[in-house]
Structures are given as structure tokens and as C-alpha cells.
Design an enzyme around this catalytic site. Structure first.
Site, PDB file in Angstrom:
ATOM      1  N   LYS A   1       3.154   3.280   7.238  1.00  0.00           N
ATOM      2  CA  LYS A   1       3.976   2.066   6.908  1.00  0.00           C
ATOM      3  C   LYS A   1       5.242   2.866   5.895  1.00  0.00           C
ATOM      4  CE  LYS A   1       3.763  -1.747   7.530  1.00  0.00           C
ATOM      5  NZ  LYS A   1       4.284  -2.538   8.711  1.00  0.00           N
TER       6      LYS A   1
ATOM      7  N   GLU B   1       0.821  -1.395   0.049  1.00  0.00           N
ATOM      8  CA  GLU B   1       0.057  -0.035   0.049  1.00  0.00           C
ATOM      9  C   GLU B   1       0.868   1.346  -0.072  1.00  0.00           C
ATOM     10  OE1 GLU B   1      -3.329  -0.223   2.333  1.00  0.00           O
ATOM     11  OE2 GLU B   1      -3.673  -2.271   2.396  1.00  0.00           O
TER      12      GLU B   1
HETATM   13  P1  NAD Z   1      -2.580  -7.623  12.741  1.00  0.00           P
HETATM   14  O1  NAD Z   1      -3.462  -6.205  12.936  1.00  0.00           O
HETATM   15  O2  NAD Z   1      -3.499  -8.731  12.645  1.00  0.00           O
HETATM   16  O3  NAD Z   1      -1.639  -7.690  13.906  1.00  0.00           O
HETATM   17  C1  NAD Z   1      -0.683  -6.784  14.419  1.00  0.00           C
HETATM   18  C2  NAD Z   1      -0.147  -7.490  15.775  1.00  0.00           C
HETATM   19  O4  NAD Z   1       0.667  -6.322  16.218  1.00  0.00           O
HETATM   20  C3  NAD Z   1      -1.184  -7.705  16.815  1.00  0.00           C
HETATM   21  O5  NAD Z   1      -0.882  -8.819  17.582  1.00  0.00           O
HETATM   22  C4  NAD Z   1      -1.232  -6.405  17.870  1.00  0.00           C
HETATM   23  O6  NAD Z   1      -1.335  -6.832  19.197  1.00  0.00           O
HETATM   24  C5  NAD Z   1       0.378  -5.885  17.619  1.00  0.00           C
HETATM   25  N1  NAD Z   1       0.652  -4.533  17.909  1.00  0.00           N
HETATM   26  C6  NAD Z   1       0.124  -3.365  17.539  1.00  0.00           C
HETATM   27  N2  NAD Z   1       0.698  -2.300  18.236  1.00  0.00           N
HETATM   28  C7  NAD Z   1       1.757  -2.775  18.892  1.00  0.00           C
HETATM   29  C8  NAD Z   1       2.568  -2.350  19.822  1.00  0.00           C
HETATM   30  N3  NAD Z   1       2.511  -0.928  19.819  1.00  0.00           N
HETATM   31  N4  NAD Z   1       3.167  -2.865  20.412  1.00  0.00           N
HETATM   32  C9  NAD Z   1       3.295  -4.408  20.253  1.00  0.00           C
HETATM   33  N5  NAD Z   1       2.504  -4.801  19.607  1.00  0.00           N
HETATM   34  C10 NAD Z   1       1.565  -4.396  18.799  1.00  0.00           C
HETATM   35  O7  NAD Z   1      -1.807  -7.221  11.429  1.00  0.00           O
HETATM   36  P2  NAD Z   1      -1.189  -8.172  10.310  1.00  0.00           P
HETATM   37  O8  NAD Z   1      -2.409  -8.090   9.237  1.00  0.00           O
HETATM   38  O9  NAD Z   1      -1.008  -9.610  10.852  1.00  0.00           O
HETATM   39  O10 NAD Z   1       0.193  -7.491   9.756  1.00  0.00           O
HETATM   40  C11 NAD Z   1       1.142  -7.789  10.365  1.00  0.00           C
HETATM   41  C12 NAD Z   1       2.222  -6.991   9.576  1.00  0.00           C
HETATM   42  O11 NAD Z   1       2.352  -7.105   8.145  1.00  0.00           O
HETATM   43  C13 NAD Z   1       1.802  -5.356   9.576  1.00  0.00           C
HETATM   44  O12 NAD Z   1       3.371  -4.642   9.905  1.00  0.00           O
HETATM   45  C14 NAD Z   1       1.397  -5.197   8.329  1.00  0.00           C
HETATM   46  O13 NAD Z   1       1.598  -3.532   7.923  1.00  0.00           O
HETATM   47  C15 NAD Z   1       2.221  -6.046   7.146  1.00  0.00           C
HETATM   48  N6  NAD Z   1       1.313  -6.458   5.984  1.00  0.00           N
HETATM   49  C16 NAD Z   1       0.145  -6.576   6.296  1.00  0.00           C
HETATM   50  C17 NAD Z   1      -0.868  -7.327   5.317  1.00  0.00           C
HETATM   51  C18 NAD Z   1      -2.117  -7.820   5.268  1.00  0.00           C
HETATM   52  O14 NAD Z   1      -2.808  -8.344   4.260  1.00  0.00           O
HETATM   53  N7  NAD Z   1      -2.724  -8.136   6.582  1.00  0.00           N
HETATM   54  C19 NAD Z   1      -0.198  -7.143   3.980  1.00  0.00           C
HETATM   55  C20 NAD Z   1       1.135  -6.908   3.842  1.00  0.00           C
HETATM   56  C21 NAD Z   1       1.686  -6.364   4.944  1.00  0.00           C
HETATM   57  P1  TYD Z   2      -9.441  -4.419   3.628  1.00  0.00           P
HETATM   58  O1  TYD Z   2      -9.493  -5.939   4.022  1.00  0.00           O
HETATM   59  O2  TYD Z   2      -9.726  -3.670   4.955  1.00  0.00           O
HETATM   60  O3  TYD Z   2      -7.840  -4.408   3.410  1.00  0.00           O
HETATM   61  P2  TYD Z   2      -7.040  -3.106   2.733  1.00  0.00           P
HETATM   62  O4  TYD Z   2      -7.854  -2.035   2.946  1.00  0.00           O
HETATM   63  O5  TYD Z   2      -5.596  -3.176   3.419  1.00  0.00           O
HETATM   64  O6  TYD Z   2      -6.710  -3.478   1.246  1.00  0.00           O
HETATM   65  O7  TYD Z   2      -9.938  -4.483   2.311  1.00  0.00           O
HETATM   66  C1  TYD Z   2      -9.837  -4.903   1.318  1.00  0.00           C
HETATM   67  C2  TYD Z   2     -10.757  -4.361   0.045  1.00  0.00           C
HETATM   68  O8  TYD Z   2     -12.236  -4.566   0.505  1.00  0.00           O
HETATM   69  C3  TYD Z   2     -10.560  -2.689   0.018  1.00  0.00           C
HETATM   70  O9  TYD Z   2     -10.563  -2.416  -1.386  1.00  0.00           O
HETATM   71  C4  TYD Z   2     -11.602  -2.257   0.684  1.00  0.00           C
HETATM   72  C5  TYD Z   2     -12.606  -3.345   0.624  1.00  0.00           C
HETATM   73  N1  TYD Z   2     -13.641  -3.575   1.777  1.00  0.00           N
HETATM   74  C6  TYD Z   2     -15.267  -3.571   1.491  1.00  0.00           C
HETATM   75  O10 TYD Z   2     -15.361  -3.370   0.387  1.00  0.00           O
HETATM   76  N2  TYD Z   2     -15.958  -3.627   2.475  1.00  0.00           N
HETATM   77  C7  TYD Z   2     -15.561  -3.924   3.824  1.00  0.00           C
HETATM   78  O11 TYD Z   2     -16.326  -4.030   4.756  1.00  0.00           O
HETATM   79  C8  TYD Z   2     -14.165  -3.849   3.922  1.00  0.00           C
HETATM   80  C9  TYD Z   2     -13.462  -4.035   5.446  1.00  0.00           C
HETATM   81  C10 TYD Z   2     -13.412  -3.432   3.149  1.00  0.00           C
END
Ligand code: NAD
Ligand code: TYD
Length: 353
Positions: A162, A134
Site C-alpha cells: 500500500k 498501516e
Molecule cells: P476487501 O478485501 O474487503 O475488498 C477488496 C475488493 O477488491 C474485493 O471485492 C476484491 O474482489 C477486489 N479485488 C482484489 N483484487 C482485485 C484485482 N486484482 N482486480 C479487481 N478487484 C480486485 O478490502 P476492504 O477492507 O474493503 O479494503 C478496501 C480498500 O480500503 C483497500 O484498498 C484497503 O487497503 C483500504 N483500507 C481498508 C481498511 C480496513 O480496515 N479494511 C482500512 C483502511 C484502508
Molecule cells: P485485522 O482485523 O487483521 O486488521 P489489521 O491487521 O489490518 O489491523 O486485525 C486487527 C487486530 O487484531 C490486529 O492487531 C491483529 C489482531 N488479530 C487477532 O488478535 N486475532 C485474529 O484472529 C485476527 C484476524 C487479528
């Protein structure tokens, strides 16, 4: 070789898969999972490995300027895999400061602690920062993909925070010679995904016959990757990625939100014994997200050619596996939704989160 590795955010969605992979695959490593257990942290995600001798949980906040350096002095970490973050775009729109605090300040606090701890012996150390696609902003419908050379152009407070943390990590490499590596991954899906995100939220709503909210017209495109394939990529990059480099990770799997939700509805109609088309009637178009990025799509050529990574699952198969997991683990979902998951830490450790 023995190593002590700090994984931050290991109680979250992706972090829990990374912790499990490392704890199981590397019994010679000591894995320290540090997590503040915010609303997104759930230790139940790691129930199956909590008793492994090479696993330790530490409840702490990455922004803590006293505790974090002390932890680095006590453990003498060989490596850090940093995933802790505020991760939900919609929350970042209503509360940007929380994102600046954790994602920017918290990351720099970790960098400072690692830098101080590794001052004398930096050889063999590694600070791995896990980031998102992103940061590159939005693509058009022109078939172009984000590469490692794409310009940073964040549009939400989440992606701006980020992007800022990525810049700080690179700066610490260039200015202080910190051995860093960064990866930028596309949207993940799979087990233990917090039900505020599109896929788990929709699975829950379909199951309970509640409206499925689709922002705008549902035409936004995301590139979906199975979370365990992301964890495998992190393993590869941590061990074999080049210091100072960035690796893009993606599923080569673009879906508009509306097509994805239609596929999910079809899968769930079958699994729940509903007539075909029944769940699609739950689709409800709602007000669009402000600054909603149109399209994300990742070019993972560098990771594939340099480190030999490939995603292991086709999306249809992965989505079906994910639906199966949520249907088989309805108690996990219910405990997250009713808040009971917050008690798990107290039962394990004897005091409240
Ligand atoms: P998530 O929100 O599920 O988990 C985040 C974790 O970090 C939680 O366990 C939370 O308790 C912990 N946390 C938050 N603030 C904290 C703090 N101040 N100190 C210590 N711990 C803290 O997130 P996720 O989806 O598992 O994402 C993990 C990483 O991967 C993030 O850095 C995110 O930017 C990156 N990422 C996520 C996605 C995705 O699709 N979810 C994709 C690419 C990158
Ligand atoms: P999301 O899972 O929040 O991930 P990100 O915003 O990090 O890509 O959303 C995925 C896509 O789905 C994004 O285009 C926003 C859309 N979205 C909806 O249409 N409805 C919803 O309720 C949510 C949470 C997301």
C-alpha cells in the site's frame, strides 16, 4: 452535474458501502463498479442496489493491461475511486506476490489508463486512491498520533504494497500532473466485513462457541472507525478534497484487542441470552503475528477542520449495530463461510466467477 465514476473493489467490504452511498446519493452519476471477485469480493453485498439504473457491474482485474485502458476509452470516466486491493495482513505474510501484483502493479495500471484517457482534458477529473494508516508503521504507547506528515515505515508485505502504491499515486501527480487525492484510514468495522478479520471472525466464533484467537497478549491497539463514516469521508474528499493532498481518516477510538474482544463478548452474551462472562471463556491466546504493529492511531484534524467531517457513531453503539447486523444476516455469514456466495455471480450473469 452528470459524471461517470469508476469505483474499483466495490464488491468488497468498504467498497460496497462506498458504491451504495454513491448510487443512492447521486442518481445523476453513472457508477461503474469494477471488481475481480476474488475470495473477498461478494456481489451479495450490493443486492439492494444491483437494479438501480445508474449502477453497472464489470467483472475485471485491475492488473489487466489490455482491458483496463479499453474500459477507460469506452466509458470516459470523470473520476476514479480506487479501493480494489488485497487487504489482509496475514495473507500478505504467506503470499506477498499477490499483494505486489494487485496493490502495486494494479494501481499503476489504473494510473496509466487514467493518464492516457485524460491526456487532452484533465480539468475536472480526479483519481482518488484509498489507502491505510498501516503505511505509517507502528506507534508506541506514548499518545502520539499519525498525521499526514508522518514518515512512511511499513512492516508487513500488505502495508509495504500500500505504501508503494501511495508513492506511485503521488509520483503521477508530481511527474505528470495527474489530479490525485489520497486518504489513509484506520481499521474499519461494520456490516459485510469478511470473517477473516478480527471483529467478524470473533462474532462468528462467539456465536458458534468456538475459540476466539487473540494474537500474542492482545495488547496491540487499533483505532476503529465505522465503515459508513469512512464512506462519508470518501464522498467528502472525492468532491471537496484538494488535488495532490492526503487526508487521514480515523475514529479517535483506540482499543487494545483484548479490551475490544471483552466488550464484544459482553454485547453478545446479552444479545444471545447467555450468562455474563460466558463468551469470555472462549478467548484463546495464540502465537503472535510476525512483525505485528503495536499501535495505530490517527489524527484526523485536517479532514475535520478543512472539510467538516466527524465520525457519527460512538464505538459501543457501532459495535452493537454490527453485532445486530451479523445476527440478523446469519445467512450472509454462512454463505461466505461455506463458499455459496461464489454462486451469486453465476446466477446473476449466467457464467462462473
Ligand atoms: P476487501 O478485501 O474487503 O475488498 C477488496 C475488493 O477488491 C474485493 O471485492 C476484491 O474482489 C477486489 N479485488 C482484489 N483484487 C482485485 C484485482 N486484482 N482486480 C479487481 N478487484 C480486485 O478490502 P476492504 O477492507 O474493503 O479494503 C478496501 C480498500 O480500503 C483497500 O484498498 C484497503 O487497503 C483500504 N483500507 C481498508 C481498511 C480496513 O480496515 N479494511 C482500512 C483502511 C484502508
Ligand atoms: P485485522 O482485523 O487483521 O486488521 P489489521 O491487521 O489490518 O489491523 O486485525 C486487527 C487486530 O487484531 C490486529 O492487531 C491483529 C489482531 N488479530 C487477532 O488478535 N486475532 C485474529 O484472529 C485476527 C484476524 C487479528
Amino acid at each position: 452535474m452528470k459524471k461517470t465514476i469508476l469505483i474499483t473493489g466495490g464488491a468488497g467490504f468498504i467498497g460496497s458501502h462506498v458504491v451504495r452511498l454513491f448510487v443512492r446519493q447521486y442518481p445523476e452519476y453513472q457508477i461503474v463498479n469494477l471488481d475481480a471477485l476474488t475470495y473477498a469480493g461478494n456481489l451479495e453485498n450490493l443486492k439492494d442496489i444491483a437494479q438501480y439504473p445508474n449502477y453497472t457491474f464489470v467483472k475485471a482485474d485491475i492488473t489487466d493491461e489490455v482491458f483496463i485502458p479499453e474500459l477507460f476509452r469506452n466509458y470516459k470516466f470523470d473520476g476514479v475511486i480506487h479501493l480494489a486491493a488485497e487487504s489482509h495482513v496475514d495473507r500478505s505474510i504467506s503470499d506477498p506476490m499477490a499483494f505486489i501484483r494487485t496493490n502495486v502493479f494494479g494501481t499503476v495500471n489504473l494510473l496509466n489508463a487514467a493518464r492516457a484517457a485524460w491526456k487532452e482534458h484533465v480539468e475536472g477529473k480526479r483519481f482518488y486512491h484509498v489507502s491505510t494508516d498501516e503505511v505509517y508503521g507502528a506507534l508506541d504507547f506514548d499518545g502520539k498520533l499519525f498525521t499526514e506528515a508522518s514518515r512512511y515505515d511499513p512492516h508487513s508485505p500488505y502495508s509495504a504494497s500500500k505504501a508503494s502504491s501511495d508513492h506511485f499515486v503521488r509520483t503521477y501527480h508530481d511527474t505528470y500532473g495527474m489530479p490525485v487525492v489520497i486518504s489513509n484510514c484506520s481499521n474499519n468495522y461494520g456490516a459485510n466485513h469478511f470473517p477473516e478479520k478480527l471483529i467478524p471472525l470473533s462474532i462468528n466464533n462467539i456465536k458458534n462457541k468456538k475459540p476466539i484467537p487473540i494474537y500474542g497478549k492482545g495488547e496491540n491497539v487499533r483505532d476503529w472507525l465505522w465503515v459508513e463514516d469512512h464512506a462519508r469521508a470518501i464522498d467528502l474528499i472525492f468532491h471537496r478534497g484538494k488535488s495532490g493532498e492526503t487526508y487521514n481518516i480515523g475514529g479517535n477510538n483506540e482499543w487494545t484487542n483484548i479490551d475490544l474482544i471483552r466488550l464484544l463478548c459482553r454485547i453478545m452474551d446479552k444479545k444471545l441470552g447467555r450468562r455474563e462472562g460466558e463468551s469470555e471463556t472462549l478467548i484463546t491466546f495464540v502465537k503472535d503475528r510476525s512483525g505485528h504493529d503495536l499501535r495505530y492511531a490517527i489524527d484526523s484534524t485536517k479532514l475535520k477542520t478543512e472539510l467538516g467531517w466527524e465520525p457519527s457513531l460512538q464505538f459501543e453503539e457501532g459495535l452493537e449495530k454490527t453485532v445486530d447486523w451479523y445476527l440478523e444476516n446469519q445467512d450472509w455469514l454462512e454463505r461466505v463461510i461455506n463458499g455459496a456466495y461464489r454462486d451469486y455471480y453465476e446466477k446473476q450473469y449466467g457464467h462462473k466467477v
